[in-house]
Write a protein that holds these residues in place. Structure first.
Motif, short mmCIF file in Angstrom:
data_model
loop_
_atom_site.label_atom_id
_atom_site.label_comp_id
_atom_site.label_asym_id
_atom_site.label_seq_id
_atom_site.Cartn_x
_atom_site.Cartn_y
_atom_site.Cartn_z
N SER A 160 27.93 45.86 35.94
CA SER A 160 28.73 47.14 35.92
C SER A 160 30.17 46.62 34.95
CB SER A 160 29.25 47.51 37.34
OG SER A 160 27.89 48.06 37.87
N ILE A 161 30.44 45.45 35.58
CA ILE A 161 31.77 44.64 34.70
C ILE A 161 31.35 44.89 33.25
CG2 ILE A 161 32.89 42.66 34.27
CD1 ILE A 161 32.40 42.22 37.24
N GLU A 183 39.24 41.77 33.54
CA GLU A 183 40.19 41.96 34.97
C GLU A 183 40.32 43.67 35.20
OE1 GLU A 183 41.62 39.98 36.93
OE2 GLU A 183 40.31 38.45 36.10
N GLN A 184 40.39 44.30 34.07
CA GLN A 184 40.52 45.76 34.38
C GLN A 184 39.33 46.34 34.81
OE1 GLN A 184 41.57 46.40 29.96
NE2 GLN A 184 43.78 47.18 30.43
N ALA A 185 38.16 45.84 34.25
CA ALA A 185 36.87 46.25 35.08
C ALA A 185 36.79 45.93 36.17
CB ALA A 185 35.75 45.73 34.03
N MET A 186 37.00 44.73 36.74
CA MET A 186 37.01 44.28 38.15
C MET A 186 38.09 45.06 38.86
SD MET A 186 36.04 40.24 37.98
CE MET A 186 36.72 39.78 36.69
N ASP A 187 39.23 45.33 38.21
CA ASP A 187 40.14 46.24 38.94
C ASP A 187 39.61 47.59 39.49
OD1 ASP A 187 42.22 44.27 39.23
OD2 ASP A 187 43.24 45.19 37.33
N LEU A 201 36.51 48.49 39.58
CA LEU A 201 35.54 48.34 40.45
C LEU A 201 35.86 47.88 41.87
CD1 LEU A 201 32.61 46.79 38.17
CD2 LEU A 201 32.78 49.04 39.15
N GLN A 202 37.24 47.42 42.13
CA GLN A 202 37.83 47.10 43.24
C GLN A 202 37.01 45.78 44.14
OE1 GLN A 202 37.78 50.33 45.79
NE2 GLN A 202 39.41 51.56 44.72
N ILE A 203 36.79 44.94 43.03
CA ILE A 203 36.42 43.74 43.26
C ILE A 203 37.40 42.75 43.83
CG2 ILE A 203 35.11 41.49 42.60
CD1 ILE A 203 33.73 43.30 40.56
N PRO A 204 37.06 42.18 45.11
CA PRO A 204 38.14 41.20 45.81
C PRO A 204 38.69 39.83 44.79
CG PRO A 204 36.47 41.72 47.37
CD PRO A 204 35.87 42.18 45.97
N ALA A 205 39.66 39.59 44.91
CA ALA A 205 40.39 38.60 44.15
C ALA A 205 39.54 37.29 44.36
CB ALA A 205 41.78 38.28 44.29
#
Length: 77
Positions: free
Chosen positions: A46-47, A59-63, A65-69
């Motif tokens: 997905s990323i 980083e934008q993709a993970m944001d 997808l709301q992936i935890p830090a």
């Protein structure tokens, strides 16, 4: 002789139950592991797709997808 036969039968059944329990536990652990691995692969895909289609950084993709830090480093690698 009958007594010995019954003792052997009881020992066999106990061993069979112990082996069956161990097999069940192994299957559950393997299943859980497989689910976790599949989830991580799906997230990574997905990323990548968001980065390619939207032109976003990882980083934008993970944001999005709301992936935890605390999980992001493994996806960066």
């Amino acid at each position: 002789m009958l007594k010995n036969s019954q003792e052997v039968g009881v020992k066999y059944m106990r061993l069979w139950e112990e082996l069956e329990e161990a097999r069940r536990e192994g299957l559950e652990e393997g299943h859980d592991s497989g689910l976790t691995e599949g989830k991580e692969i799906e997230r990574l895909e997905s990323i990548k797709k968001l980065m390619e289609s939207m032109g976003w950084t990882a980083e934008q993709a993970m944001d999005a997808l709301q992936i935890p830090a605390e999980e992001r480093e493994k996806y960066r690698n």
